[in-house]
Write a protein that holds these residues in place. Structure first.
Motif, PDB file in Angstrom:
ATOM      1  N   ILE A   1      63.623  66.773  48.665  1.00  0.00           N
ATOM      2  CA  ILE A   1      64.535  67.321  47.667  1.00  0.00           C
ATOM      3  C   ILE A   1      63.903  67.024  46.314  1.00  0.00           C
ATOM      4  O   ILE A   1      63.489  65.901  46.066  1.00  0.00           O
ATOM      5  CB  ILE A   1      65.921  66.669  47.778  1.00  0.00           C
ATOM      6  CG1 ILE A   1      66.490  66.862  49.190  1.00  0.00           C
ATOM      7  CG2 ILE A   1      66.872  67.226  46.744  1.00  0.00           C
ATOM      8  CD1 ILE A   1      67.759  66.075  49.444  1.00  0.00           C
ATOM      9  N   ARG A   2      63.787  68.028  45.437  1.00  0.00           N
ATOM     10  CA  ARG A   2      63.073  67.765  44.189  1.00  0.00           C
ATOM     11  C   ARG A   2      63.804  68.374  43.002  1.00  0.00           C
ATOM     12  O   ARG A   2      64.638  69.267  43.142  1.00  0.00           O
ATOM     13  CB  ARG A   2      61.622  68.251  44.247  1.00  0.00           C
ATOM     14  CG  ARG A   2      61.413  69.743  43.996  1.00  0.00           C
ATOM     15  CD  ARG A   2      61.973  70.587  45.102  1.00  0.00           C
ATOM     16  NE  ARG A   2      61.616  71.992  44.991  1.00  0.00           N
ATOM     17  CZ  ARG A   2      62.481  72.961  44.638  1.00  0.00           C
ATOM     18  NH1 ARG A   2      63.716  72.652  44.298  1.00  0.00           N
ATOM     19  NH2 ARG A   2      62.078  74.217  44.613  1.00  0.00           N
TER      20      ARG A   2
ATOM     21  N   ALA B   1      72.341  75.643  43.704  1.00  0.00           N
ATOM     22  CA  ALA B   1      73.014  74.912  44.774  1.00  0.00           C
ATOM     23  C   ALA B   1      72.424  75.275  46.131  1.00  0.00           C
ATOM     24  O   ALA B   1      73.130  75.634  47.066  1.00  0.00           O
ATOM     25  CB  ALA B   1      74.507  75.215  44.730  1.00  0.00           C
ATOM     26  N   ASP B   2      71.112  75.147  46.251  1.00  0.00           N
ATOM     27  CA  ASP B   2      70.434  75.494  47.506  1.00  0.00           C
ATOM     28  C   ASP B   2      70.305  74.303  48.446  1.00  0.00           C
ATOM     29  O   ASP B   2      69.810  74.441  49.560  1.00  0.00           O
ATOM     30  CB  ASP B   2      69.053  76.088  47.214  1.00  0.00           C
ATOM     31  CG  ASP B   2      68.199  75.215  46.294  1.00  0.00           C
ATOM     32  OD1 ASP B   2      68.475  74.003  46.197  1.00  0.00           O
ATOM     33  OD2 ASP B   2      67.261  75.755  45.672  1.00  0.00           O
ATOM     34  N   GLY B   3      70.734  73.126  48.009  1.00  0.00           N
ATOM     35  CA  GLY B   3      70.695  71.942  48.862  1.00  0.00           C
ATOM     36  C   GLY B   3      69.417  71.146  48.769  1.00  0.00           C
ATOM     37  O   GLY B   3      69.342  70.048  49.314  1.00  0.00           O
ATOM     38  N   TYR B   4      68.401  71.684  48.089  1.00  0.00           N
ATOM     39  CA  TYR B   4      67.162  70.909  47.961  1.00  0.00           C
ATOM     40  C   TYR B   4      66.644  70.869  46.524  1.00  0.00           C
ATOM     41  O   TYR B   4      65.473  70.591  46.292  1.00  0.00           O
ATOM     42  CB  TYR B   4      66.081  71.439  48.913  1.00  0.00           C
ATOM     43  CG  TYR B   4      65.821  72.935  48.864  1.00  0.00           C
ATOM     44  CD1 TYR B   4      65.016  73.493  47.870  1.00  0.00           C
ATOM     45  CD2 TYR B   4      66.374  73.782  49.824  1.00  0.00           C
ATOM     46  CE1 TYR B   4      64.772  74.856  47.831  1.00  0.00           C
ATOM     47  CE2 TYR B   4      66.148  75.148  49.787  1.00  0.00           C
ATOM     48  CZ  TYR B   4      65.345  75.676  48.794  1.00  0.00           C
ATOM     49  OH  TYR B   4      65.109  77.038  48.748  1.00  0.00           O
ATOM     50  N   THR B   5      67.537  71.139  45.563  1.00  0.00           N
ATOM     51  CA  THR B   5      67.183  71.018  44.155  1.00  0.00           C
ATOM     52  C   THR B   5      68.060  69.949  43.510  1.00  0.00           C
ATOM     53  O   THR B   5      69.288  70.090  43.453  1.00  0.00           O
ATOM     54  CB  THR B   5      67.371  72.353  43.417  1.00  0.00           C
ATOM     55  OG1 THR B   5      66.575  73.352  44.048  1.00  0.00           O
ATOM     56  CG2 THR B   5      66.946  72.234  41.963  1.00  0.00           C
ATOM     57  N   MET B   6      67.435  68.879  43.034  1.00  0.00           N
ATOM     58  CA  MET B   6      68.166  67.823  42.359  1.00  0.00           C
ATOM     59  C   MET B   6      68.657  68.324  41.005  1.00  0.00           C
ATOM     60  O   MET B   6      68.080  69.248  40.424  1.00  0.00           O
ATOM     61  CB  MET B   6      67.256  66.603  42.157  1.00  0.00           C
ATOM     62  CG  MET B   6      66.791  65.940  43.447  1.00  0.00           C
ATOM     63  SD  MET B   6      68.077  64.968  44.238  1.00  0.00           S
ATOM     64  CE  MET B   6      67.991  63.455  43.280  1.00  0.00           C
ATOM     65  N   PRO B   7      69.727  67.724  40.471  1.00  0.00           N
ATOM     66  CA  PRO B   7      70.187  68.159  39.152  1.00  0.00           C
ATOM     67  C   PRO B   7      69.128  67.877  38.087  1.00  0.00           C
ATOM     68  O   PRO B   7      68.331  66.942  38.230  1.00  0.00           O
ATOM     69  CB  PRO B   7      71.442  67.307  38.917  1.00  0.00           C
ATOM     70  CG  PRO B   7      71.261  66.120  39.796  1.00  0.00           C
ATOM     71  CD  PRO B   7      70.541  66.614  41.002  1.00  0.00           C
ATOM     72  N   PRO B   8      69.090  68.678  37.029  1.00  0.00           N
ATOM     73  CA  PRO B   8      68.121  68.428  35.963  1.00  0.00           C
ATOM     74  C   PRO B   8      68.369  67.077  35.305  1.00  0.00           C
ATOM     75  O   PRO B   8      69.478  66.538  35.357  1.00  0.00           O
ATOM     76  CB  PRO B   8      68.359  69.584  34.990  1.00  0.00           C
ATOM     77  CG  PRO B   8      69.741  70.056  35.282  1.00  0.00           C
ATOM     78  CD  PRO B   8      69.974  69.817  36.738  1.00  0.00           C
ATOM     79  N   VAL B   9      67.332  66.543  34.677  1.00  0.00           N
ATOM     80  CA  VAL B   9      67.402  65.200  34.086  1.00  0.00           C
ATOM     81  C   VAL B   9      67.003  65.242  32.617  1.00  0.00           C
ATOM     82  O   VAL B   9      66.014  65.876  32.241  1.00  0.00           O
ATOM     83  CB  VAL B   9      66.486  64.219  34.846  1.00  0.00           C
ATOM     84  CG1 VAL B   9      66.321  62.911  34.071  1.00  0.00           C
ATOM     85  CG2 VAL B   9      67.056  63.929  36.226  1.00  0.00           C
TER      86      VAL B   9
END
Length: 317
Positions: free
Chosen positions: A59-60, A89-97
């Motif tokens: 997950i990135r 919201a694809d399940g493998y994208t972390m929220p932006p930082v």
């Protein structure tokens, strides 16, 4: 490595040749990649790192290094999104930082621009407003508030440990790592705990080493579920009316039945759903019975009122 949570790493252009399969084999399950800085610099390794981590199953997500005295929060948020800082919201994208920390160019003048002191020559009020400007713009562009990466001592020094950021998940940098599995103090004005802890800049992983403060299912839920604006506002309103819940012990987490969300506190939780609104669920016998019936998935469903006492013989409902 800490003996809890889920391991991960973060990288930038300083790590041009990451062996992602090796990082996966070592136990890393998530990665953050630097996308941009200010509104003048992008990571020329971003695409390779972002896709390379995903190709091995991680997950990135992407992060932006803020230079708040360079341009507005909204301006840098737009630059970040245009250069890889989106979310889905694809399940493998972390929220932006939002990487918000010590000024790396303290005291320097580059191309005629003076970068200022460690706080960017900005007041706590100016810095807090800048973060809100960045966050509100990110939410309008991506549907999600960013996670804030910071160091507790710098945040307290330069922003004055303000309230009002508890709906932004916290990524805290604190090292060297110790065997106590303890990241130390977090900025208590807004947070009771952290979502991610950066515990080392010297290994075991490439770049910096991190741990997610929970299990893998929780990490997946965190990646895949945005917090609706209605939920964060309603939960914040209930928190303001119920100080007896104590400090926050989790960010707002969504993905419950029928689009619900919750936030944990020292002495209970606040539960929200689109149809019922937000209500406090304080620790005690009523919450215990609700838990034993399956929380919102059980026969009782979501709370539809606050806990009310004053019945005969000291009863509550």
């Amino acid at each position: 490595m800490p003996t809890f949570g889920v391991q991960g790493l973060d990288v930038s252009g300083y790590q041009p040749n990451v062996d992602w399969q090796q990082q996966w084999n070592m136990g890393a399950r998530f990665a953050y990649v630097k996308a941009s800085e200010g509104n003048y610099m992008t990571n020329d390794q971003f695409s390779a790192q972002y896709q390379g981590s995903r190709n091995v199953g991680m997950i990135r997500g992407a992060y932006h290094f803020a230079i708040p005295n360079w341009s507005s929060g909204a301006d840098q948020a737009r630059y970040f999104v245009a250069n890889g800082g989106g979310w889905s919201a694809d399940g493998y994208t972390m929220p932006p930082v939002l990487d918000f920390e010590f000024n790396p160019y303290e005291g320097r003048t580059i191309n005629g621009f003076y970068f200022g002191n460690t706080c960017y020559n900005m007041s706590p009020t100016q810095l807090s407003s800048w973060v809100q400007d960045f966050g509100n713009t990110m939410r309008s562009l991506t549907g999600r508030l960013p996670m804030i990466y910071t160091n507790t001592s710098w945040w307290n020094q330069c922003l004055g440990n303000p309230a009002g950021f508890g709906d932004y998940p916290l990524w805290v940098a604190a090292y060297p790592y110790s065997a106590t599995n303890d990241a130390g103090a977090v900025p208590t004005g807004s947070w009771g705990t952290y979502s991610v802890w950066q515990y080392s800049s010297t290994g075991p992983f490439a770049g910096d080493s991190n741990v997610w403060n929970g299990d893998y299912a929780g990490l997946q839920a965190f990646a895949g579920s945005a917090v609706p604006l209605d939920a964060s506002q309603a939960i914040g309103n209930v928190q303001g009316r119920t100080p007896e819940l104590g400090a926050q012990t989790s960010p707002i987490v969504c993905g419950l039945t029928d689009g619900g969300c919750y936030q944990n506190f020292q002495n209970g939780a606040i539960i929200w759903s689109p149809t019922t609104g937000a209500y406090a669920s304080p620790a005690g016998p009523i919450r215990s019975v609700w838990a034993n019936t399956g929380f919102e998935q059980g026969t009782l469903g979501y709370p539809t009122s606050a806990q009310t006492c004053g019945l005969t013989n000291g009863g509550c409902y």
